[in-house]
Design a protein around this motif. Structure first.
Motif, short mmCIF file in Angstrom:
data_model
loop_
_atom_site.label_atom_id
_atom_site.label_comp_id
_atom_site.label_asym_id
_atom_site.label_seq_id
_atom_site.Cartn_x
_atom_site.Cartn_y
_atom_site.Cartn_z
N ARG A 144 0.88 -1.27 -0.16
CA ARG A 144 -0.07 -0.06 0.07
C ARG A 144 1.08 1.19 0.29
O ARG A 144 0.68 2.06 -0.66
CB ARG A 144 -0.96 -0.08 1.22
N HIS A 145 1.79 1.44 0.77
CA HIS A 145 2.74 2.65 0.91
C HIS A 145 3.55 2.59 -0.16
O HIS A 145 4.41 1.76 -0.53
CB HIS A 145 3.23 2.55 2.23
N PRO A 146 3.44 3.95 -0.88
CA PRO A 146 4.38 4.05 -2.07
C PRO A 146 5.75 4.00 -1.63
O PRO A 146 6.85 3.43 -2.42
CB PRO A 146 4.04 5.62 -2.47
N ARG A 147 6.39 4.22 -0.50
CA ARG A 147 7.67 4.25 -0.14
C ARG A 147 8.06 2.70 -0.14
O ARG A 147 9.40 2.46 -0.33
CB ARG A 147 8.05 4.71 1.11
N ILE A 148 7.36 1.73 0.21
CA ILE A 148 7.86 0.42 0.06
C ILE A 148 7.92 0.07 -1.19
O ILE A 148 9.32 -0.57 -1.69
CB ILE A 148 6.57 -0.50 0.84
N SER A 149 6.94 0.45 -2.19
CA SER A 149 7.45 0.08 -3.63
C SER A 149 8.56 0.73 -4.37
O SER A 149 9.63 -0.04 -5.06
CB SER A 149 6.16 0.38 -4.44
N ALA A 228 1.21 -16.01 -0.93
CA ALA A 228 -0.22 -16.63 -0.30
C ALA A 228 -1.12 -15.58 -0.14
O ALA A 228 -1.51 -15.30 0.86
CB ALA A 228 -0.09 -17.69 0.71
N VAL A 229 -1.58 -14.59 -1.35
CA VAL A 229 -2.33 -13.76 -1.11
C VAL A 229 -3.54 -14.10 -1.47
O VAL A 229 -4.19 -14.64 -2.53
CB VAL A 229 -1.79 -12.65 -1.71
N SER A 230 -4.78 -13.53 -0.46
CA SER A 230 -6.23 -13.93 -1.03
C SER A 230 -6.97 -12.73 -1.05
O SER A 230 -8.36 -12.81 -1.55
CB SER A 230 -6.94 -15.02 0.04
N SER A 231 -6.43 -11.26 -0.62
CA SER A 231 -7.24 -10.23 -0.80
C SER A 231 -6.40 -9.18 -0.95
O SER A 231 -5.53 -8.67 0.07
CB SER A 231 -8.17 -10.00 0.59
N PRO A 232 -6.35 -8.80 -2.31
CA PRO A 232 -5.22 -7.79 -2.37
C PRO A 232 -5.24 -6.48 -2.19
O PRO A 232 -6.50 -6.08 -1.73
CB PRO A 232 -5.19 -7.80 -4.15
N VAL A 233 -4.18 -5.84 -2.16
CA VAL A 233 -4.18 -4.30 -1.53
C VAL A 233 -4.79 -3.67 -2.83
O VAL A 233 -4.23 -3.67 -4.06
CB VAL A 233 -2.70 -3.80 -1.30
#
Length: 309
Positions: A144-149, A228-233
């Motif tokens: 979610r956070h731009p800084r992480i990406s 293992a993502v089931s509900s994307p951001v």
């Protein structure tokens, strides 16, 4: 697009150098095993054994000392938040699902993280609730956070330093890696294709990318807990739409085979999600003469380690 190219360019001067300029090379044995020309980047030779430190360290710089960072994680992001929090005078509370890798639990604790076990599928929700109820706490979410990406985008900067690449193949969990890398590469090498890889038992990200909106699924069914993502951001899905050219899936058997290939050729044993890019190159006819992928993590569970050995 909320991912800023200037911030990605500046990030290497801010991120802890221990996470930067990771090895990337063409290994002839790996190329022979895959039947393709592949540039491989190893993101496991750091204190976290994963790429997550780049984005977490950049994000942690945004907060005042004493802030409590709260997140949900299956392990690698939780480790990264714990490491970054300690480095920047913060604290970390991480909510995890039951049954995650004991390797990751131990490593989180070593960074001073307070770990809370949440009910199945409730780690992020529990983390949000905790942050809202405790003053001085901030909920942080991978993808979610731009800084992480933007921190993860420094991998794209380094990949392009190796020369021309036709296709970059990346595992997709919450999407921070692929969006950050693609943001940089699409600007500086627009002909390079970006291909994401999901687990066959966790297709919510690929379904969401295709639909252009969040498409949750039931519980993920894969041993690759890192993807293992089931509900994307939602923010991550929105970024992926213009940046990612294609998405493919690989099953657990293909990832296990890729783990064995990496061990035999590179001397590195990835965790299942960390081998997803190699698995996709092995089983899919991806376009291009020169491909690149990233071994994203090596916090392998004892069971997966035994199966791959």
């Amino acid at each position: 697009m909320d991912l800023d190219l200037t911030r990605i360019a500046e990030a290497p001067s801010l991120i802890d150098p221990v996470f930067l300029t990771t090895p990337q090379f063409v290994d002839e044995q790996l190329c022979a095993a895959l039947g393709r020309r592949v540039l491989v980047k190893i993101e496991t030779l750091n204190p976290l054994r994963s790429f997550k430190g780049r984005g977490a360290d950049l994000l942690a710089r945004e907060f005042e000392p004493g802030t409590r960072l709260v997140c949900g994680s299956t392990g690698n992001f939780g480790q990264a938040i714990g490491y970054a929090a300690a480095r920047h005078g913060l604290s970390a509370e991480v909510f995890v699902p039951a049954g995650i890798s004991p390797v990751k639990l131990t490593r989180m604790a070593s960074y001073g993280v307070r770990v809370h076990e949440a009910g199945d599928g409730r780690a992020k929700e529990a983390a949000r609730e905790y942050a809202a109820a405790h003053e001085g706490s901030v909920f942080v979410e991978d993808g979610r956070h731009p800084r992480i990406s933007e921190g993860a985008g420094t991998i794209g900067v380094e990949l392009l330093a190796a020369g021309e690449i036709d296709t970059v193949v990346l595992p997709v969990g919450d999407g921070a890696l692929i969006t950050g890398v693609a943001r940089w590469i699409k600007e500086h090498a627009p002909r390079t294709r970006i291909v994401g890889v999901c687990a066959k038992g966790a297709v919510s990200m690929i379904n969401s990318w295709r639909a252009g909106r969040v498409m949750p699924t039931g519980r993920a069914d894969t041993f690759a807990e890192g993807i293992a993502v089931s509900s994307p951001v939602p923010e991550s899905v929105n970024r992926m739409r213009p940046l990612v050219d294609d998405m493919v899936v690989v099953d657990d058997a293909a990832m296990l085979a890729a783990m064995r290939t990496a061990l035999a050729t590179l001397g590195v044993l990835p965790e299942p999600a960390g081998a997803a890019g190699l698995a996709a190159i092995a089983v899919h006819d991806l376009p291009g003469e020169v491909l690149a992928t990233v071994v994203t993590g090596a916090n392998t569970t004892p069971a997966a380690m035994a199966a791959a050995s």
